[in-house]
Design an enzyme around this catalytic site. Structure first.
Site, short mmCIF file in Angstrom:
data_model
loop_
_atom_site.label_atom_id
_atom_site.label_comp_id
_atom_site.label_asym_id
_atom_site.label_seq_id
_atom_site.Cartn_x
_atom_site.Cartn_y
_atom_site.Cartn_z
N GLY A 31 36.25 33.97 41.15
CA GLY A 31 37.37 34.57 40.14
C GLY A 31 36.80 35.11 38.61
N SER A 82 31.69 37.12 38.00
CA SER A 82 30.19 37.38 37.95
C SER A 82 29.69 38.49 38.54
CB SER A 82 29.62 36.10 38.94
OG SER A 82 30.19 36.33 40.36
N ASP A 123 37.32 44.31 35.43
CA ASP A 123 36.50 43.22 35.16
C ASP A 123 35.26 43.66 34.48
OD1 ASP A 123 38.24 41.73 36.57
OD2 ASP A 123 36.88 41.02 37.88
C1 MEV Z 1 39.61 40.54 40.48
O1 MEV Z 1 39.03 39.94 39.35
C2 MEV Z 1 40.70 41.27 39.80
C3 MEV Z 1 41.59 42.07 41.12
O2 MEV Z 1 42.66 42.54 40.23
C4 MEV Z 1 40.74 43.19 41.44
C5 MEV Z 1 40.47 44.40 40.59
O3 MEV Z 1 41.13 44.39 39.50
O4 MEV Z 1 39.63 45.16 40.63
C6 MEV Z 1 41.84 41.15 42.23
#
Ligand code: MEV
Length: 317
Positions: A106, A109, A152
């Site tokens: 999470g 990376s 991200d």
């Molecule tokens: C993953 O770090 C974050 C999620 O919201 C997926 C995304 O935003 O692409 C779970």
């Protein structure tokens, strides 16, 4: 000639998963990085190596990326293929990745790797602007994770504290908060795409409930934006716990995560999952007054480290 670029990992303070459905999220990059080093090769191959493995392909096979045995490497070959094609190059390329970010828990990376590789590979030809890098990095990541919101990669490229939504993209949150987080790793590895798919199933079976949860998330993000401007740690912590409750309701918490959050909230301002969940990491908001006690507590049950906001984003060396 070597082209070196590095990009930070991230934590999501508010709004993971809901961001996939258009809700605004708040996230920041952290002081843990992935560095990509690229150089031309005489051999007509692209070779990618990292601590997670090594893979190579002939230049002629780059149009058939489905053949790559290690799926997580596909975005890097995609980036190389595009750069070679756009620059009519006949050289091979070697890409070496070095990471300080634990994978699959999470902390972004995979997005940081896509950003660093995009900047480093294209830097062999013409350096791309950050806007160009993020666009290409998101395309690359979508070769393995189609529903990826782009949040991200955006925070990894631009750095700092930001809000992100599908419609408006990245918006800087104008504050130089010195927030301190403890990141605790549940050691339960997840596949982000699987968890996102699981949430989609939940949404399709519980449309009304999901709509209500989205409304609550919007309110949390709105209040969090004010709390961030005011540097109100008590309010931020309590909003993190509310957000954790929503994440639990959509089914992405685990017993280990619940335990970590319970322990953290004894001393920290607040705590929650960060990123996809289904394991992975939690973040706890602390300052000097409660950092030591929270670390002592969490270290008894998980691997922990301190993280600060990174304000640099993508950098070239
Ligand atoms: C993953 O770090 C974050 C999620 O919201 C997926 C995304 O935003 O692409 C779970």
């Amino acid at each position: 000639m070597k082209s070196v670029a590095s990009a930070p990992g991230k934590i999501i303070l508010f709004g993971e998963h809901f961001v996939v459905y258009g809700i605004k999220a708040i996230l920041c990059s952290i002081d843990k990085r992935i560095t990509a080093t690229s150089q031309f090769l005489d051999e007509k191959i692209v070779r990618v190596s990292s601590s997670l493995g090594e893979s190579e392909m002939d230049l002629n096979s780059l149009n058939n990326l489905e053949k790559i045995p290690q799926k997580f490497m596909k975005p890097f070959f995609y980036v190389a293929q595009k750069a070679i094609e756009e620059n009519s190059s006949e050289h091979g390329i070697e890409i070496i990745l070095e990471s300080q970010i634990p994978a699959g828990v999470g902390l972004g990376s995979s997005s940081a790797a896509c950003v660093a590789v995009t900047a480093s590979v294209n830097g062999l030809f013409n350096k791309l602007s950050k806007e160009e890098v993020v666009k290409r990095a998101i395309q690359a990541e979508r070769t393995i994770f189609e529903q990826n919101s782009g949040a991200d990669s955006s925070v990894s490229t631009f750095g700092g504290l930001m809000s992100y939504d599908l419609k408006n993209g990245f918006q800087d949150i104008p504050s130089r908060n010195n927030l301190n987080f403890i990141i605790s790793n549940s050691a339960q590895i997840h596949d982000t795409q699987d968890i996102v798919r699981q949430v989609r199933n939940f949404k399709e079976k519980n449309e009304d409930m999901f709509r209500k949860l989205c409304k609550q998330e919007i309110e949390i993000v709105k209040n969090a934006t004010t709390a961030l401007k005011d540097n109100n740690l008590n309010e931020l912590g309590s909003l993190m716990l509310k957000n954790q409750d929503l994440l639990k309701q959509i089914g992405i918490s685990t017993e280990k995560i619940d335990l970590l959050v319970r322990e953290a909230k004894k001393t920290a301002y607040g705590a929650k999952i960060t990123g996809a969940g289904g394991g992975g990491c939690i973040i706890s908001l602390v300052d000097n007054s409660n950092m030591g006690d929270t670390l002592d507590n969490l270290r008894k049950i998980s691997d922990c480290f301190l993280a600060k906001i990174d304000y640099n984003g993508l950098t070239y060396r």
